[in-house]
Write a protein that holds these residues in place. Structure first.
Motif, short mmCIF file in Angstrom:
data_model
loop_
_atom_site.label_atom_id
_atom_site.label_comp_id
_atom_site.label_asym_id
_atom_site.label_seq_id
_atom_site.Cartn_x
_atom_site.Cartn_y
_atom_site.Cartn_z
N PRO A 197 -24.82 136.21 94.41
CA PRO A 197 -25.20 134.79 94.54
C PRO A 197 -24.14 133.83 94.03
O PRO A 197 -23.92 132.77 94.62
CB PRO A 197 -26.49 134.70 93.70
CG PRO A 197 -27.05 136.08 93.70
CD PRO A 197 -25.85 136.98 93.67
N ARG A 198 -23.43 134.20 92.95
CA ARG A 198 -22.43 133.30 92.38
C ARG A 198 -21.21 133.17 93.27
O ARG A 198 -20.48 132.18 93.19
CB ARG A 198 -22.01 133.80 91.00
CG ARG A 198 -23.11 133.70 89.98
CD ARG A 198 -22.63 134.11 88.61
NE ARG A 198 -23.65 133.87 87.61
CZ ARG A 198 -23.87 132.72 87.00
NH1 ARG A 198 -23.09 131.69 87.31
NH2 ARG A 198 -24.82 132.57 86.12
N GLU A 227 -13.94 127.54 76.34
CA GLU A 227 -15.13 128.39 76.44
C GLU A 227 -15.53 128.62 77.90
O GLU A 227 -15.97 129.71 78.27
CB GLU A 227 -16.29 127.75 75.68
CG GLU A 227 -16.10 127.69 74.17
CD GLU A 227 -15.31 126.48 73.72
OE1 GLU A 227 -15.24 126.23 72.51
OE2 GLU A 227 -14.76 125.76 74.60
N ILE A 228 -15.40 127.58 78.72
CA ILE A 228 -15.74 127.73 80.14
C ILE A 228 -14.72 128.60 80.85
O ILE A 228 -15.07 129.48 81.65
CB ILE A 228 -15.83 126.34 80.80
CG1 ILE A 228 -16.98 125.53 80.18
CG2 ILE A 228 -16.02 126.46 82.31
CD1 ILE A 228 -17.10 124.12 80.73
N GLY A 270 -13.48 135.34 91.13
CA GLY A 270 -13.74 134.68 92.40
C GLY A 270 -14.55 133.41 92.28
O GLY A 270 -14.78 132.73 93.28
N CYS A 271 -15.00 133.06 91.06
CA CYS A 271 -15.80 131.85 90.85
C CYS A 271 -14.96 130.77 90.18
O CYS A 271 -13.99 131.06 89.47
CB CYS A 271 -17.03 132.15 90.00
SG CYS A 271 -18.17 133.36 90.72
N SER A 272 -15.32 129.53 90.40
CA SER A 272 -14.64 128.40 89.77
C SER A 272 -15.64 127.63 88.92
O SER A 272 -16.85 127.65 89.21
CB SER A 272 -14.03 127.48 90.83
OG SER A 272 -15.02 127.04 91.74
N PRO A 273 -15.18 126.94 87.86
CA PRO A 273 -16.11 126.26 86.96
C PRO A 273 -17.01 125.24 87.65
O PRO A 273 -18.18 125.13 87.32
CB PRO A 273 -15.18 125.57 85.95
CG PRO A 273 -13.94 126.38 85.97
CD PRO A 273 -13.78 126.85 87.38
N GLU A 274 -16.45 124.49 88.63
CA GLU A 274 -17.27 123.45 89.26
C GLU A 274 -18.45 124.01 90.04
O GLU A 274 -19.42 123.30 90.32
CB GLU A 274 -16.41 122.58 90.18
CG GLU A 274 -15.73 123.32 91.31
CD GLU A 274 -14.35 123.82 90.93
OE1 GLU A 274 -13.55 124.12 91.84
OE2 GLU A 274 -14.06 123.88 89.72
N ASP A 289 -24.53 126.33 85.60
CA ASP A 289 -25.26 126.95 84.50
C ASP A 289 -24.36 127.17 83.30
O ASP A 289 -24.76 126.94 82.15
CB ASP A 289 -25.88 128.27 84.97
CG ASP A 289 -24.84 129.22 85.56
OD1 ASP A 289 -23.87 128.73 86.18
OD2 ASP A 289 -25.00 130.44 85.41
N ILE A 290 -23.12 127.61 83.53
CA ILE A 290 -22.19 127.83 82.42
C ILE A 290 -21.78 126.50 81.80
O ILE A 290 -21.71 126.36 80.57
CB ILE A 290 -20.95 128.60 82.93
CG1 ILE A 290 -21.36 130.00 83.36
CG2 ILE A 290 -19.87 128.66 81.86
CD1 ILE A 290 -20.24 130.81 83.95
N ILE A 291 -21.53 125.52 82.65
CA ILE A 291 -21.14 124.20 82.14
C ILE A 291 -22.24 123.62 81.25
O ILE A 291 -21.97 123.08 80.18
CB ILE A 291 -20.83 123.26 83.32
CG1 ILE A 291 -19.52 123.69 84.00
CG2 ILE A 291 -20.73 121.81 82.85
CD1 ILE A 291 -19.16 122.86 85.22
N SER A 292 -23.49 123.75 81.67
CA SER A 292 -24.59 123.18 80.87
C SER A 292 -24.75 123.90 79.54
O SER A 292 -25.03 123.28 78.51
CB SER A 292 -25.89 123.24 81.67
OG SER A 292 -26.29 124.58 81.90
#
Length: 616
Positions: A142-143, A245-246, A255-259, A263-266
């Motif tokens: 999903p991510r 931390e992010i 393969g994922c980007s912070p934007e 969920d991680i950002i929050s």
């Protein structure tokens, strides 16, 4: 691949072929700039995010999701948002195996499977909070959907909100709230049915984010300021997607980007917010300093403070969008020292210097700097605005800023004929639809709320003190309860105000306090419906807000703030041994209505607990 893994794909292809053979009306959704009833504009600004807009029930719309299936035999059916296949139907790329999602019969692992009760099943919020955790040896499919994963997060939270609102709407017909005197009137006329008493569609203050929730917290905050004084600083903090931390979490999500990981950002933002709160409260970061010592609106000298200069340059928060009208109005004047305007808002020191920051093809100087704290900016590496709160007039702006409610958007759907609506101005307002309609939800807010992080926190407790005229206390009851039984039960069930009268009758110490001062010295026991002596802790009392045009209720409230130790409604109306017929007459005899004193009292009450429209 999808044909081999998901049996639903063939159904999708069948539906596609069906619609391709028919005339399809193309629809376009447009965001509009529109001023809401509360005066706020629904602005349209550039934003690289996925968001959802929730709509209420009208003649042209429905709050339900338009995931519709057509059985081989029968009519079209809408798939419920609590159906196990809901997310698999909505996001086949995120769930290539067509696995089940949430349904309302998933038990906790600790539950007794032989004797399951309603509380043994997990809620939708708990389910998604679990799913959005990162675990080793768990699928990351999903991510890997990028922006589609953002949409999935938004869809999950909007489903949670829909479920909560559905519960409140469903239970509107179960619980009733009515004045005790009205219940007694119904009993006297021979109407013992509760089905026609106390109707209304409301969204209570217990629902996080509702208008009542925001208004109650707003008035609580002002009550705290009335007791302990105005705040010293007003600080806003914005997430930085480049926080270490992010970035370290991205190692576990190849393969994922912070934007695309709201969920991680929050979660990181919440940790940073708690750390900042700890720095201010426990480590006394600001201490007893005032003014320019902890708030600056100037660019640091790159030679004397290269670290501070780099931080300001990296997180330079300009006040302009570089259009002529904004350029004229938003930049500040040069000032040799910090001063305050007539409304109490600070005007910070901004000297004319040769130090500039190059931003967006322009060299900006001190006129464009948003006030900040140098040490916090360097430590937290994010946009952080700090303002000095030095005047009572700035309080409402401060609290209205963070209690103004959720974001909204106005949309216009084109491509179909407009339907005429038969609106009746006398119909009651549906507060649930009003909350729903135009609700704008982004991925970051969705993840933050799914994890259960609070959107409001206050360290000083406030006891809300309702009041009522004789025989007009509010009563809550079920719709299937006979009214004569309700009236008999409520007869001996004391309200907070009636319990205060009883306390003053039995406790001589309580007679030295007003109703508003009681929570400092006594604790309300909701089970026994009585005030008990306070042994520890600190609490502030706040009388419910009442408009000054409400007649006797307003004069009752005025007396409750002045009279100490009343033992009954009659004692409140008694002045110099004479019991007056109305609370207004008692106020007049106390001298509270002489000259313009009444209106000064009105303005004082409104300034401490009301908003501008409530003064009219």
């Amino acid at each position: 691949m999808l044909d081999d893994t998901i049996g639903l794909v063939k159904k999708f292809r069948t539906a596609r072929d069906r619609w391709e053979n028919n005339d399809i009306l193309d629809l376009k959704v447009e965001l509009k700039i529109c001023r809401a009833q509360n005066g706020r504009e629904n602005h349209i600004s550039a934003s690289d995010e996925v968001a959802g807009i929730m709509v209420g029930s009208t003649s042209n719309t429905t709050p339900d999701r338009d995931i519709i299936i057509e059985p081989k035999f029968g009519k079209l059916q809408r798939v419920s948002y609590i159906h196990p296949k809901f997310m698999a139907l909505q996001y086949p790329l995120l769930f290539p195996n067509g696995e089940d999602g949430y349904h309302n019969r998933i038990p906790f692992t600790s539950a007794d499977l032989k004797n399951l009760k309603e509380r043994d099943y997990i809620s939708m919020k708990d389910y998604y909070a679990y799913q959005f955790q990162i675990r080793q040896k768990h699928s990351l499919t999903p991510r890997l959907g990028g922006r589609l994963f953002q949409q999935y997060v938004v869809d999950a939270f909007s489903s949670i909100e829909q479920t909560r609102l559905w519960w409140f709407r469903k239970n509107q017909t179960i619980l009733r709230n009515e004045l005790y005197s009205h219940i007694c009137d119904s009993v006297r006329t021979g109407d013992y049915s509760a089905s026609n008493v106390g109707k209304g569609v409301i969204l209570p203050a217990g629902f996080v984010g509702s208008k009542r929730y925001m208004q109650q917290n707003f008035q609580d905050a002002l009550a705290v300021c009335r007791e302990v004084g105005h705040p010293d600083i007003f600080l806003t903090m914005t997430t930085n997607a480049l926080w270490d931390e992010i970035q370290k979490m991205m190692v576990f999500l190849p393969g994922c980007s912070p934007e695309n990981c709201p969920d991680i950002i929050s979660r990181v933002f919440r940790l940073k917010l708690e750390q900042l709160t700890n720095d201010i409260k426990k480590k006394s970061h600001f201490g007893v300093c005032v003014g320019d010592k902890f708030v600056s609106a100037e660019i640091p000298d790159p030679k004397k403070d290269p670290v501070g200069y780099a931080a300001v340059k990296g997180f330079y928060d300009t006040r302009t969008m570089w259009t002529p009208e904004y350029e004229i109005s938003l930049h500040e004047r040069y000032r040799p020292r910090t001063m305050f305007d007539e409304s109490g808002f600070p005007m910070y020191k901004r000297r004319r210097q040769d130090i500039t920051v190059h931003v967006r093809n322009a060299d900006l100087d001190n006129q464009w700097v948003v006030p900040y704290n140098r040490d916090l900016l360097v430590k937290y590496q994010c946009h952080m605005n700090i303002e000095i709160c030095c005047h009572a007039r700035s309080l409402k702006y401060l609290f209205k800023y963070y209690l103004k409610g959720h974001d909204t958007a106005t949309i216009h759907v084109t491509g179909r004929k407009k339907r005429t609506t038969n609106s009746n101005g006398d119909e009651p307002i549906d507060e649930i639809d009003a909350y729903f309609d135009g609700r704008y939800i982004c991925g970051a807010e969705s993840a933050y709320r799914i994890f259960g992080f609070p959107i409001h926190h206050r360290t000083i407790s406030v006891e809300r003190l309702p009041f009522h005229l004789p025989g007009q206390k509010n009563c809550t009851f079920h719709s299937n309860q006979p009214l004569d039984k309700v009236a008999e039960r409520e007869k001996d069930r004391l309200s907070k105000l009636e319990a205060f009268f009883l306390l003053c009758n039995t406790d001589a110490t309580a007679q030295q306090y007003t109703y508003q001062e009681i929570p400092k010295h006594y604790v309300w026991n909701d089970v026994e419906r009585k005030w008990n002596q306070r042994k520890r802790g600190y609490q502030i009392g706040r009388l419910s807000y009442t408009h000054h045009s409400s007649g006797e209720v307003w004069f009752l409230r005025l007396l409750l703030t002045k009279v100490r130790g009343p033992t009954s409604f009659e004692k409140l109306r008694t002045v110099n041994g004479i019991c007056y017929e109305s609370f207004r007459d008692a106020c007049k005899e106390y001298g509270l209505l002489d000259d313009d004193k009444e209106w000064h009292e009105v303005l004082d009450q409104c300034s401490s607990g009301g908003l501008p429209p409530q003064i009219c």
